[in-house]
Design a protein around this motif. Structure first.
Motif, PDB file in Angstrom:
ATOM      1  N   PRO A  90       0.798  -1.228   0.000  1.00 36.52           N
ATOM      2  CA  PRO A  90       0.000   0.000   0.000  1.00 36.52           C
ATOM      3  C   PRO A  90       0.834   1.284   0.000  1.00 36.52           C
ATOM      4  N   ASP A  91       1.957   1.298   0.739  1.00 34.27           N
ATOM      5  CA  ASP A  91       2.743   2.542   0.776  1.00 34.27           C
ATOM      6  C   ASP A  91       3.298   2.883  -0.594  1.00 34.27           C
ATOM      7  N   LYS A  92       3.645   1.850  -1.360  1.00 32.51           N
ATOM      8  CA  LYS A  92       4.166   2.107  -2.709  1.00 32.51           C
ATOM      9  C   LYS A  92       3.053   2.517  -3.653  1.00 32.51           C
ATOM     10  N   VAL A  93       1.887   1.911  -3.493  1.00 31.83           N
ATOM     11  CA  VAL A  93       0.736   2.308  -4.304  1.00 31.83           C
ATOM     12  C   VAL A  93       0.504   3.807  -4.154  1.00 31.83           C
ATOM     13  N   GLU A  94       0.547   4.273  -2.902  1.00 28.63           N
ATOM     14  CA  GLU A  94       0.312   5.699  -2.650  1.00 28.63           C
ATOM     15  C   GLU A  94       1.354   6.567  -3.323  1.00 28.63           C
TER      16      GLU A  94
ATOM     17  N   PHE B  74       1.613  -9.223   9.625  1.00 30.99           N
ATOM     18  CA  PHE B  74       0.308  -9.068   8.971  1.00 30.99           C
ATOM     19  C   PHE B  74       0.403  -8.152   7.771  1.00 30.99           C
ATOM     20  N   LEU B  75       1.093  -7.032   7.973  1.00 29.16           N
ATOM     21  CA  LEU B  75       1.147  -6.030   6.910  1.00 29.16           C
ATOM     22  C   LEU B  75       1.910  -6.533   5.698  1.00 29.16           C
ATOM     23  N   HIS B  76       2.777  -7.514   5.911  1.00 26.18           N
ATOM     24  CA  HIS B  76       3.568  -8.010   4.791  1.00 26.18           C
ATOM     25  C   HIS B  76       3.053  -9.332   4.235  1.00 26.18           C
ATOM     26  N   LEU B  77       1.827  -9.662   4.607  1.00 27.76           N
ATOM     27  CA  LEU B  77       1.265 -10.943   4.147  1.00 27.76           C
ATOM     28  C   LEU B  77       1.367 -11.096   2.654  1.00 27.76           C
ATOM     29  N   GLY B  78       1.117 -10.008   1.964  1.00 24.69           N
ATOM     30  CA  GLY B  78       1.122 -10.052   0.506  1.00 24.69           C
ATOM     31  C   GLY B  78       2.447 -10.506  -0.069  1.00 24.69           C
ATOM     32  N   ARG B 220      -4.625 -14.718   0.126  1.00 26.79           N
ATOM     33  CA  ARG B 220      -3.629 -13.652  -0.003  1.00 26.79           C
ATOM     34  C   ARG B 220      -4.098 -12.601  -0.991  1.00 26.79           C
ATOM     35  N   ALA B 221      -4.654 -13.056  -2.112  1.00 25.96           N
ATOM     36  CA  ALA B 221      -5.118 -12.107  -3.126  1.00 25.96           C
ATOM     37  C   ALA B 221      -6.239 -11.240  -2.559  1.00 25.96           C
ATOM     38  N   LYS B 222      -7.153 -11.891  -1.824  1.00 26.94           N
ATOM     39  CA  LYS B 222      -8.267 -11.130  -1.232  1.00 26.94           C
ATOM     40  C   LYS B 222      -7.749 -10.110  -0.233  1.00 26.94           C
ATOM     41  N   LEU B 223      -6.813 -10.565   0.622  1.00 25.43           N
ATOM     42  CA  LEU B 223      -6.260  -9.653   1.628  1.00 25.43           C
ATOM     43  C   LEU B 223      -5.570  -8.474   0.960  1.00 25.43           C
ATOM     44  N   GLN B 224      -4.794  -8.793  -0.087  1.00 26.43           N
ATOM     45  CA  GLN B 224      -4.077  -7.729  -0.800  1.00 26.43           C
ATOM     46  C   GLN B 224      -5.071  -6.711  -1.362  1.00 26.43           C
ATOM     47  N   ILE B 232      -6.170   3.044  -0.198  1.00 22.30           N
ATOM     48  CA  ILE B 232      -6.522   4.079  -1.182  1.00 22.30           C
ATOM     49  C   ILE B 232      -7.551   5.042  -0.581  1.00 22.30           C
ATOM     50  N   GLY B 233      -8.519   4.474   0.137  1.00 26.75           N
ATOM     51  CA  GLY B 233      -9.519   5.313   0.810  1.00 26.75           C
ATOM     52  C   GLY B 233      -8.858   6.326   1.748  1.00 26.75           C
TER      53      GLY B 233
END
Lengths: 333, 255
Positions: A90-94, B74-78, B220-224, B232-233
């Motif tokens: 997400p940080d890179k997306v931003e 968690f944040l790096h699951l992707g 993983r895809a869903k989480l991502q 984005i929000g």
């Protein structure tokens, strides 16, 4: 020499050059035509061949960030690049979104890849309330949701134009020739694609070999014919335009005029050979490249094209060396 | 060799019996015993805590580090690949976190609050839910525990802003996990916490190894997707708060 004089010069099969030209047309260098961009970026002179089956993917299989940066550099621009791999954190997306939006805020679209189809395209608008980008590529003009943009198949590719530098015509030509000659001689940096594709003049041999062994994929083969034939039309036109424009009396103007003029003749021959190839193998139907008669005839045309392009590259190579160190105007020995 | 924090020490008493128990738990987990499975999860957390404790020599700092490591995980699951081993990976994160904290001079910088001199034996609860009542085999329960701890810390702590961010992050993760269906979640947790090989997860859930891989990659895809949607929000909101333009559309490119 029956090369395509009457064609539409505002369209090309090389989407990278289309996108660069599109973005440049919003800058102070809007006077550059698509032919100028095709020539100065070297795209008119490219040939990237898949030696197995003439895959449809080959023409766009180059290190995009590197090539587009140099393309813009040749035209006198500094640029920014984003190419994080999917899945993009997400940080890179931003950061990438901010890059796109700041470019649009400055009035210049961002160059991206795979907006609607896997070709280069332009992002020319954004709407935070609807979370949409406005984009255009050769297939479509439409909108892309932010969430779709942020979820690319391979990488999140964006190149943006930063500053416009006042490159002289000498620098532009020298940088262009550098790229053209390196590519033709197979010296271009290929990064992860190294060894998978054959570039420049050597591409002709690889191509003829695929036809000889009847391994050409009809669809992919026809696409390569279309892309490279289109490019060589632009190459011939670019060279003859340059020969016409360098009309001064000093040794540099004279040499450019002579070398570009000679090269233009050779590239016109290449272009003419491709006109016939395009008739034989129209995209997307593809013709019959595995048919022995058609394959042999195509090999003959490619041999003619190779001979002409080899002479053309020799002229451009000589001109490149000259542009690095001009000869004396007069030499009394 | 290892200086264990007091809270974790009881869990790790006796290395040999520990190893035997682990073997037994794996055996039982294999035969479908959820209790044993939860036990494995507890142990991995305890191991991470032990590592963090030995690096920092500070029980509470160690707790913090493990929490942060879990958040990071968690944040790096992707970016987790199918073959990566969770425990080894978590340990690496714990190590990095610990070194980073130590380099910065701990969470308090140069100032150590008075309580931390009092030794590890503080009686006052640091959190709403205490560690005993947390079901470490359940993601919901873990996240609830961590979030309420963060909230409590933001009330008492030295850096309320940071604690608040952490709380929000945890709630965010919680929200993310909710986009998975029950089965995907179970398989995901089994892989994530139990570090069980896919073949064992497959037999645990009565499916094939391919099925497990499919479920994991779908999860993983869903989480991502969900992570991206949420971030984005937030990004759009932040732009609005900064007063940046909401909308700009240039003339479409020609041709």
């Amino acid at each position: 020499m029956s090369y395509a004089l009457d064609r539409d010069w505002s369209k090309t099969w090389t989407s990278a050059a289309w996108a660069v030209h599109g973005a440049v047309s919003y800058t102070d260098k809007k006077h550059l035509t698509l032919t100028d961009v095709m020539g100065f970026t070297g795209h008119a002179f490219r040939m990237n061949i898949d030696p197995e089956i003439m895959s449809i993917a080959a023409p766009t299989m180059f290190p995009g960030g590197y090539i587009l940066r140099r393309n813009l550099c040749n035209l006198g621009f500094t640029s920014c690049l984003a190419d994080p791999m999917a899945p993009v954190p997400p940080d890179k997306v931003e950061k990438v979104m901010a890059l796109v939006q700041s470019s649009i805020d400055r009035g210049i679209p961002a160059i991206s890849f795979d907006l609607f189809i896997p070709e280069f395209g332009l992002l020319y608008g954004y709407d935070d309330d609807k979370q949409l980008f406005h984009g255009k590529d050769v297939s479509k003009d439409g909108t892309i949701p932010y969430s779709k943009f942020a979820d690319p198949k391979e990488l999140l590719f964006v190149t943006t134009i930063s500053d416009s530098l006042s490159h002289s015509k000498y620098e532009m030509l020298r940088m262009a020739l550098h790229m053209i000659v390196d590519h033709a001689r197979g010296k271009e940096w290929m990064h992860i694609f190294e060894g998978k594709f054959v570039q420049g003049l050597a591409g002709y041999e690889a191509w003829m070999n695929v036809l000889k062994e009847r391994r050409a994929d009809e669809h992919g083969h026809a696409f390569n014919v279309a892309v490279i034939g289109d490019a060589r039309d632009f190459a011939a036109r670019f060279l003859s335009e340059q020969a016409f424009r360098w009309d001064g009396g000093n040794v540099v103007e004279r040499t450019v005029r002579f070398r570009m003029g000679e090269a233009a003749k050779h590239y016109a021959e290449v272009s003419a050979a491709f006109v016939e190839l395009r008739d034989m193998f129209p995209f997307p139907q593809g013709g019959a490249p595995k048919d022995p008669d058609d394959a042999e005839r195509a090999i003959g045309l490619l041999r003619t094209a190779l001979a002409a392009e080899t002479k053309g590259v020799e002229q451009l190579e000589a001109l490149f060396h000259f542009m690095k160190e001009y000869y004396s105007e007069t030499w009394i020995n | 060799m290892e200086v264990l924090p007091q809270a974790a020490a009881p869990l790790l008493n006796g290395r040999e019996s520990m190893a035997e128990r682990e073997k037994e738990w794996v055996q039982r987990a294999r035969s479908g015993d959820r209790e044993a499975f939860a036990e494995l999860v507890r142990m991995h957390r305890a191991k991470a805590l032990g590592l963090a404790g030995s690096l920092t020599k500070d029980e509470y700092l160690a707790e913090d580090i493990v929490q942060e490591a879990l958040i990071r995980a968690f944040l790096h699951l992707g970016t987790l690949t199918d073959n990566s081993r969770f425990a080894a990976w978590l340990q690496r994160i714990v190590r990095n976190q610990a070194y980073m904290k130590l380099r910065r001079g701990g969470p308090y910088g140069n100032e150590r609050p008075f309580e931390s001199f009092a030794g590890g034996k503080q009686e006052q609860p640091r959190c709403v839910t205490d560690a005993e009542s947390v079901d470490w085999g359940d993601i919901d329960s873990i996240l609830f525990h961590l979030a309420s701890q963060a909230q409590e810390a933001s009330k008492n702590g030295s850096n309320p802003e940071q604690c608040l961010i952490r709380k929000e992050t945890l709630q965010g993760i919680h929200m993310l996990i909710r986009c998975l269906n029950k089965r995907e979640r179970d398989i995901f947790e089994a892989r994530f916490f139990g570090e069980l090989p896919p073949s064992e997860i497959a037999s645990l859930f009565g499916t094939t190894t391919a099925g497990v891989y499919n479920s994991l990659s779908r999860s993983r895809a869903k989480l991502q997707k969900e992570r991206i949607r949420i971030s984005i929000g937030l990004y759009v909101e932040r732009r609005a708060a900064l007063g940046l333009p909401r909308r700009k559309i240039l003339a479409p490119p020609p041709n």
